[in-house]
Design an enzyme around this catalytic site. Structure first.
Site, PDB file in Angstrom:
ATOM      1  N   ARG A 255       1.273  -0.991   0.200  1.00 42.17           N
ATOM      2  CA  ARG A 255      -0.258   0.070  -0.438  1.00 42.17           C
ATOM      3  C   ARG A 255       1.016   1.123  -0.347  1.00 42.17           C
ATOM      4  NH1 ARG A 255      -5.039  -1.339   3.662  1.00 42.17           N
ATOM      5  NH2 ARG A 255      -5.330  -3.973   2.802  1.00 42.17           N
ATOM      6  N   ARG A 270       2.310   1.118  10.258  1.00 40.95           N
ATOM      7  CA  ARG A 270       1.344   1.444   8.778  1.00 40.95           C
ATOM      8  C   ARG A 270       2.732   1.254   7.771  1.00 40.95           C
ATOM      9  NH1 ARG A 270      -2.840   3.939   7.862  1.00 40.95           N
ATOM     10  NH2 ARG A 270      -3.503   4.237  10.165  1.00 40.95           N
ATOM     11  N   GLU A 342      -7.408  -0.326  15.459  1.00 41.54           N
ATOM     12  CA  GLU A 342      -8.524  -1.035  14.364  1.00 41.54           C
ATOM     13  C   GLU A 342      -6.924  -2.612  13.982  1.00 41.54           C
ATOM     14  OE1 GLU A 342     -10.263   0.302  10.852  1.00 41.54           O
ATOM     15  OE2 GLU A 342     -10.142  -1.725   9.475  1.00 41.54           O
ATOM     16  N   SER A 345     -11.413  -6.213  10.021  1.00 43.56           N
ATOM     17  CA  SER A 345     -12.556  -6.133   9.366  1.00 43.56           C
ATOM     18  C   SER A 345     -13.154  -6.888   8.956  1.00 43.56           C
ATOM     19  CB  SER A 345     -13.142  -4.344   9.010  1.00 43.56           C
ATOM     20  OG  SER A 345     -12.681  -4.388   7.867  1.00 43.56           O
ATOM     21  N   ARG A 382       0.998  -5.678  12.545  1.00 46.23           N
ATOM     22  CA  ARG A 382      -0.119  -5.074  13.391  1.00 46.23           C
ATOM     23  C   ARG A 382      -0.527  -5.521  14.423  1.00 46.23           C
ATOM     24  NH1 ARG A 382      -4.355  -0.712  11.372  1.00 46.23           N
ATOM     25  NH2 ARG A 382      -3.039   0.602   9.890  1.00 46.23           N
TER      26      ARG A 382
END
Length: 417
Positions: A255, A270, A342, A345, A382
């Site tokens: 990403r 990140r 987070e 999800s 994460r």
RNA sequence: GGAGAGGUGACAGAGCGGCCGAAUGUGCCUCCCUGCUAAGGAGGUGUGCCUCCGGGUACCGUGGGUUCAAAUCCCACCCUCUCCGCCA
């Protein structure tokens, strides 16, 4: 893509789209364009029918009649060409406008934006701030080396070393074994895909600037294994008795993190490259809501099994993204920041994504679009950093969660070298 | 990277520019025959979209082009396979 017929006939469906930000005007414009499309399509098709008929007659005609008949057919052909270009314009308009209308929110989704989520449950005790933040701990033990990675590749990259690597492989094994126990088939998808797949999977054009492109080969690096799993049954007709089809895709993810300057710059939180196990299910309309709960339950088993304190939230309508009709996030307590962040999800896309992919289910006496769902089984980086903090002892050592020990043979993370 | 072959329905495999949504075979479904099975016989068997439910229309790798008419001719692209080279 939304169901246009249903949008015009089903008030609840329409209301669900409006709750996600589609205006009444958006929808009415789209519906008007759609009825224009149907009209021009009927005109074009009847002209084509006449034209086909005329052409066939020429084949059977006497030589002396041919010239006249060809002239007549030629005339029809001109009208048809015009009608076809009208149709193409109408189709283009519908396509463009339909991008503005998201998959309607499920009735159980709360209204509002990013802050308006509903907390479904809270599990575990929240530890106090640890001696080392996750990024400090990584550097301290020498198991996450961001500094040298900068030399190599720039910011937001990391060398993962030593026990962190062993922990990573243990997490992958553990997550995949949990998923497999629920019938998910392990998959390693291609990480380089064509542009078309990015579009069909719903990542283009919206997230195009988040994706790395290999210009020379016209290929793109995936940001999640979801791309490969969503495209797995493109233009296929699945048999009812083979559903649900469940996949657990393991891949590296890439990403660009455009527009996140200065946010979460330290450690693994990140980064441009990370590994992830992603869940993806193909179901019917009748079972997709149960499937969403099953995925959520599996996610809780994984996060809970790692003994991380977490809360489950239902994301509010305005924060859902185009494809999801409902989405749960699991947020893990990050002690150094004293807040939930987070981790995973999961979403039910209902038939929104399958419509674009043309993935159908053949039933007893009808064929309908599949429902698709996806969710994170384990975002490795994460998850590791959450372990670094939540399992850190007062002296700064990190205890490996019980469930991972058989997979890595470690009880405590040691320094490299 | 070099040389060649090819992409047609579940599969195998035909297909002169019009009578081709597409022969034939296998498979599958229904029925007949038959102690059972096998063999044999009859019929059926793609998908999307639109529909005034009669039909209409589109699809033979993808996209363009030629033509009144394209699976069939032309162009570009994609993909697969074989041989050589390189290679985890």
């Amino acid at each position: 893509m939304i169901d246009l017929r249903r949008l015009s006939q089903d008030a609840d469906y329409r209301h669900g789209a409006e709750r996600k930000g589609a205006t009444a005007e958006n929808i009415d414009t789209l519906l008007a364009a759609e009825s224009r499309r149907l009209e021009t399509m009927q005109t074009a098709e009847s002209l084509r029918a006449a034209s086909n008929k005329a052409s066939k007659e020429i084949g059977r005609a006497n030589p002396e009649e041919r010239a006249d008949k060809i002239a007549a057919a030629s005339e029809l052909k001109q009208q048809l060409t015009q009608a076809e270009s009208d149709l193409a314009a109408a189709e283009e308009e519908v396509k463009t406008l339909s991008l503005e209308v998201p998959n309607p929110a499920h009735e159980s989704v709360p209204d509002g934006g990013e802050e308006d989520y509903r907390v479904e449950k809270t599990v575990g005790d929240k530890p106090a701030a640890p001696k080392f933040s996750h990024s400090e701990l990584g550097e301290h033990l020498g198991i996450v080396d961001s500094e040298r990675a900068v030399r190599m590749s720039g910011s937001r990259f990391a060398y993962v070393k030593g026990d962190a690597v062993r922990l990573q492989f243990a997490l992958v094994q553990w997550a995949i074994s949990k998923a497999t126990a629920h019938g998910f088939i392990p998959v390693i998808p291609p990480v380089l895909v064509r542009e078309e797949m990015m579009e069909l999977a719903g990542f283009f054009p919206t997230d195009r600037n988040q994706v790395y492109e290999l210009e020379q080969d016209e290929l793109f690096l995936i940001g999640t294994a979801e791309v490969g799993l969503a495209g797995l049954h493109r233009q296929e007709r699945l048999q009812l008795d083979e559903l649900p089809l469940r996949y657990a895709g393991y891949s590296s993810c890439f990403r660009r993190e455009a527009g996140t300057y200065g946010k979460d710059t330290a450690g693994l939180f990140r980064v441009h490259q990370f590994d992830k196990v992603e869940l993806f299910s193909y179901t019917t309309a009748e079972t997709s809501w149960d499937e969403l709960e099953l995925i959520r339950q599996l996610q809780e088993e994984i996060v809970g099994g790692l003994e991380l304190p977490y809360q489950v939230i239902t994301v509010a309508s305005g924060d859902l993204g185009a494809a999801a009709a409902k989405k749960y996030d699991i947020e893990v307590w990050l002690p150094s920041e004293q807040r939930y962040r987070e981790l995973t999800s999961c979403s039910n896309y209902t038939d929104y994504s399958a419509r674009r992919m043309s993935t159908r289910v053949v039933g007893e006496d009808s064929t309908e679009l599949a429902h698709t769902l996806n969710g994170t089984a384990c975002a490795i980086g994460r998850t590791m950093l959450n372990i670094f903090e939540n399992h850190q002892q007062e002296d700064g050592t990190v205890v490996v969660p019980e469930v991972l020990r058989p997979f890595c043979g470690l009880e405590v993370l040691s320094a490299v070298g």
